[in-house]
Design an enzyme around this catalytic site. Structure first.
Site, PDB file in Angstrom:
ATOM      1  N   HIS A   1      18.863 -19.772  33.161  1.00 63.93           N
ATOM      2  CA  HIS A   1      18.209 -21.051  33.425  1.00 63.93           C
ATOM      3  C   HIS A   1      19.323 -22.102  33.304  1.00 63.93           C
ATOM      4  CE1 HIS A   1      18.251 -20.829  29.039  1.00 63.93           C
ATOM      5  NE2 HIS A   1      18.170 -22.135  29.021  1.00 63.93           N
TER       6      HIS A   1
ATOM      7  N   HIS B   1      20.673 -26.567  32.632  1.00 64.85           N
ATOM      8  CA  HIS B   1      20.443 -27.892  32.061  1.00 64.85           C
ATOM      9  C   HIS B   1      21.350 -28.938  32.713  1.00 64.85           C
ATOM     10  CE1 HIS B   1      18.006 -26.240  28.834  1.00 64.85           C
ATOM     11  NE2 HIS B   1      18.954 -25.379  28.543  1.00 64.85           N
TER      12      HIS B   1
ATOM     13  N   HIS C   1      28.563 -27.352  37.146  1.00 63.82           N
ATOM     14  CA  HIS C   1      28.058 -26.417  38.157  1.00 63.82           C
ATOM     15  C   HIS C   1      28.551 -24.995  37.916  1.00 63.82           C
ATOM     16  CE1 HIS C   1      26.606 -30.015  40.062  1.00 63.82           C
ATOM     17  NE2 HIS C   1      25.885 -29.284  40.876  1.00 63.82           N
TER      18      HIS C   1
ATOM     19  N   GLU D   1      21.425 -31.337  25.423  1.00 66.45           N
ATOM     20  CA  GLU D   1      20.993 -30.267  26.332  1.00 66.45           C
ATOM     21  C   GLU D   1      19.737 -30.680  27.104  1.00 66.45           C
ATOM     22  OE1 GLU D   1      21.050 -25.840  25.002  1.00 66.45           O
ATOM     23  OE2 GLU D   1      18.948 -26.418  25.077  1.00 66.45           O
TER      24      GLU D   1
END
Lengths: 134, 134, 134, 134, 134, 134
Positions: free
Chosen positions: E39, E41, E80, E124
């Site tokens: 996942h 952030h 990224h 985060e």
């Protein structure tokens, strides 16, 4: 139709002042904004375009390209500038948030081709912003 | 000991410029901040005081009084001003965020008596802020 | 046509409760909002007006005047109030965010003359807001 | 007619990549977003419904129910997921913010009955968001 | 002594997973963060340095130079990226917010010479952040 | 040593009022906060713990567990409550932000065992917050 918004910002000085008014009238209308030695703001700029997402990319418009168009045509001309002294608006213009937003629209419209410019939102402080839809 | 923080804000113009430097050196060091026609910011000011809460009120200090002290002694002198031209700092001072924060501390310290001034935090943009603890 | 938005805020207590419902039904529908001893919020209010910018000022409307109209007609009546007990809405009204926004529209509309009221946006928490366009 | 907006959020990984393009073209179009090992975002989701406030509750729709509908149908399927690998969109879909917003609209529309879905706004970063109105 | 903070950001994917634990234990400890497909952030990074303001510039450190140091040494390596796959931390490391903040400190410390690194704050989500002071 | 902060929130009503003072003195000291019919706030709560990151998890403390401790011990007792009527503080207490923060510290301290509680920060409005370090 999907609407895509990109945020950019610039910092600038300005004052609100009518040369053909008395100082008293300027102060009555513009208050502290008429200080002849200028004040300034951190302007937040939100530019919205609209269109159909491209099948391959899923993009209404590449947000990076939109950012570059705004940077080159708006931020490089307004960032760290004096909006009364340093910018050639093309006509005589009071640098209110409203008028700067309209000018930004006109400058950006020339450079948005693959989709349509929908809205220019310009925020002067956390408490004041304007929106222009052409 | 409890720490109480009150936020206030002011908008101002400034430039960063050393008169005894060449224009080239000024631009090399200060970049766009050296624009001689000024630029400006929405400054966010956070003032922190510390002390024991009062038995009756539960207050380290009345936040409304703290707000009034900051308004009268700081915001009324800096809001909608040109930090290079309009403010008498008491000494020659480059109006960097650091130096303005130190000056704010010195001005506020005289007026905080029932508890102790702990920190002046001054935010110039969303990306830059300074803190001074005396 | 340009849209100008001014933000103001007020803090208030309220509860959501139907007198002609049982306590069980009130709790089923309103959950914790039905607590009979009240709870409260920091309300953020965004008022948008629309019009043509004035040639001299560049203003759709003077944002300071707009602020004063909102302060006098809305904030002074709602700030630090109990929305169930302290406010005369003119009719019986559940003080939901929706209903308070509609009431704010009606009160403001009487006082906006040089341009048109476009939107009242009322934010109850970071997660919930309503918009009313008349 | 009043518009009610509820904010929810989810964190997810994705990449933007066209399988039938060369790596060079993918990088030219998507830049760092094409990194084959994924990157991710904190997505902020704003869902707006519209309708007449109910006489008893003052609600266009119960915001708690709206939240539950979004949680069950959207967040539980997207939160902490890989948008390229973990979600069955029902068709092949580039997981751009635009396309995810359209998909969210279609999934939510089935579950909003007492009032009308008006807008899905999906924010990928502080600088980029999209809006879809069906 | 004045403290100067510069904010930067990067978007990244990660998962929290112990290879020598069972899947059940990973899920019990890390919950949805253990999803093996990752996942991600939007990380907000706040770097604070401390020192005496320079007489000429009024700067503890030039914020533009601080930004460039963070960009070159941190953001270009993390933005990224997949924090489990794409970054050579120099040692085996669980990419928790805590551990990433400590690593950022170590990388930045080498490049801050004219003043002292004081704090690395890494956010985060809006609800979780860590601070490391060396 | 790393510092981990978790944000939670609750909405509550309160008033600031000393029963053994006259109404005039209450209004002089507390202003609008003394309204006997209550007002309220969206409180933002930031809880900071400190410790060494665990080798396996990289966590000072599991943020999800920290969230659950705050939810169970603080938010369930304060959310949608009247801080003057609904909460048993264990002693007579003016529900100022300062006093509520100290109480939250004492309640949380009992439940934080694997690392140390460092700070309770309680934000009453965007303009006022307090911090307590034990």
């Amino acid at each position: 139709m999907v609407y895509l918004t990109r945020r950019e910002h610039f910092n600038a000085a300005h004052k609100l002042f009518c040369e053909n008014w008395s100082e008293a009238k300027n102060e009555a209308v513009f208050g502290k904004c008429a200080n002849k030695n200028w004040h300034g703001h951190n302007y937040e700029l939100f530019v919205t375009v609209k269109g159909e997402p491209n099948i391959d990319t899923g993009f209404v418009m590449n947000a990076k390209e939109l950012s570059e168009i705004i940077q080159e045509n708006i931020c490089e001309r307004l960032d760290h500038m004096n909006l009364n002294l340093d910018v050639d608006w093309g006509y005589e213009m009071q640098p209110s948030t409203e008028n700067v937003a309209i000018w930004i629209w006109k400058e950006l419209e020339k450079h948005i081709s693959e989709c349509k410019l929908h809205c220019v939102k310009l925020q002067e402080t956390d408490n004041i912003f304007v929106e222009y839809f052409g």
